[in-house]
Design an enzyme around this catalytic site. Structure first.
Site, PDB file in Angstrom:
ATOM      1  N   LYS A   1       0.813  -1.216   0.000  1.00  0.00           N
ATOM      2  CA  LYS A   1       0.000   0.000   0.000  1.00  0.00           C
ATOM      3  C   LYS A   1       0.848   1.270   0.000  1.00  0.00           C
ATOM      4  O   LYS A   1       0.471   2.274  -0.602  1.00  0.00           O
ATOM      5  CB  LYS A   1      -0.955  -0.003   1.199  1.00  0.00           C
TER       6      LYS A   1
ATOM      7  N   LYS B   1     -11.435  -8.435 -11.156  1.00  0.00           N
ATOM      8  CA  LYS B   1     -12.420  -8.629 -10.098  1.00  0.00           C
ATOM      9  C   LYS B   1     -13.599  -7.667 -10.272  1.00  0.00           C
ATOM     10  O   LYS B   1     -13.431  -6.539 -10.738  1.00  0.00           O
ATOM     11  CB  LYS B   1     -11.781  -8.392  -8.723  1.00  0.00           C
TER      12      LYS B   1
ATOM     13  N   LYS C   1     -16.497  -1.864  -7.408  1.00  0.00           N
ATOM     14  CA  LYS C   1     -17.327  -0.656  -7.443  1.00  0.00           C
ATOM     15  C   LYS C   1     -16.622   0.473  -8.182  1.00  0.00           C
ATOM     16  O   LYS C   1     -17.248   1.439  -8.608  1.00  0.00           O
ATOM     17  CB  LYS C   1     -17.676  -0.209  -6.023  1.00  0.00           C
TER      18      LYS C   1
END
Length: 337
Positions: A115, A200, A203
């Site tokens: 990250k 995948k 949203k």
């Protein structure tokens, strides 16, 4: 048995969220409470602020996630459902555990490396100490078990290391913290985009046609399934025939996950058929399965007072469980209260 698990509050929930995580929580609630145990499920809003975020969206997404969890079957009367921010003992315990956690341990966390990327100097301190808060999340409640996927095994191992070191350093022969064991859930369905079987379902995909949202009505679901990307070949008669056909494999996988059948069982029914027959059958299955969830979700997400009441009630229960542990920790550290 006491199970503790958290989920990041994200908006615009879709089929991938339901089949990948939420449905497992519902099953766990039913199994654990039937055996006399307890499940605590929390919305990780304190974790959410470790990355850039929009405050109004975080508040909205937190309530939307509560609506989704309840609509999918989480019962606030049988499980403890709350958000971290209403239980300040999470943040308190994180600070107390920061004295036990070691920089070397945190530097080895692969999610920190992923990250933060190359911009470690620009990453927040919260992103670096995120795993200590995760440890506090479960140790606070003397959790006996924590469900973990592949990406979270390392964080649970860290929680156990912190608990063990704290017990050794400050327990005076007693176990201040329970060392939680992992629950490895049955492999969750990996739901891919309806427009690209190699990506995948997300949203963040700009195309709404790429996902089935929990807010979609029956007509929208049928349209999206019928327009889902496929290939010209008929369905094979066994799972091996899906190799190299990501879109076909995704649709068969969705059917199997929703029906509770194996992919081979699905293909035994539809093998040799074209998508002209399979897609309507998949659409009908999704509509039938998601209709009650959709209706409850749409109703609940508009009732802010009801959602806030659910969170308040859950937070009261969580605080009652958290305070005794925190008091033991303060006393063990020699802090005058």
């Amino acid at each position: 048995m006491r199970v503790v698990s958290g989920i990041q509050p994200t908006g615009n929930l879709h089929l991938g969220n339901y089949l990948g995580a939420i449905r497992n929580w519902v099953r766990m609630q039913d199994d654990v409470t039937a055996g006399g145990g307890q499940c605590l499920y929390f919305l990780a809003d304190l974790h959410a602020i470790s990355q850039p975020h929009v405050p109004a969206e975080l508040a909205s997404n937190t309530r939307e996630m509560v609506a989704a969890l309840v609509a999918c079957g989480i019962d606030p009367d049988r499980s403890v459902l709350f958000n971290q921010a209403q239980v300040p003992q999470h943040a308190e315990l994180q600070w107390l555990l920061n004295g036990t956690a070691r920089m070397g341990w945190l530097n080895r966390m692969t999610q920190w490396k992923d990250k933060a990327g190359k911009n470690r100097e620009g990453a927040s301190v919260a992103l670096f100490t995120y795993p200590v808060l995760q440890a506090a999340d479960v140790l606070l409640y003397q959790a006996t078990h924590v469900p973990v996927g592949e990406d979270q095994k390392q964080h649970l191992e860290l929680a156990r290391d912190i608990a063990q070191k704290f017990n050794n350093d400050f327990g005076a022969g007693e176990e201040v913290f329970t060392l939680p064991d992992p629950i490895i859930p049955a492999e969750a369905a990996r739901i891919m985009s309806l427009r690209d079987g190699s990506a995948k379902m997300s949203k963040s995909d700009p195309s709404d046609m790429s996902r089935i949202n929990l807010t979609d009505d029956a007509e929208t679901i049928m349209t999206k399934v019928k327009k889902a990307k496929t290939d010209p070949e008929p369905l094979p008669s066994d799972k091996g025939g899906l190799e190299g056909r990501p879109e076909a494999a995704n649709l068969v996988g969705i059917y199997a996950a929703m029906s509770g059948e194996s992919q081979d069982a699905v293909l035994a029914k539809f093998g040799g058929e074209g998508f002209g027959k399979f897609k309507p059958a998949l659409g009908e299955l999704l509509v039938e399965s998601l209709a009650p969830i959709n209706a409850r979700f749409v109703e609940l997400r508009q009732d802010r007072a009801a959602l806030d009441a659910i969170l308040r009630k859950g937070a009261e229960k969580a605080r009652a469980l958290a305070v005794p542990t925190l008091e033991k920790v303060y006393a063990a550290l020699g802090l005058v209260r």
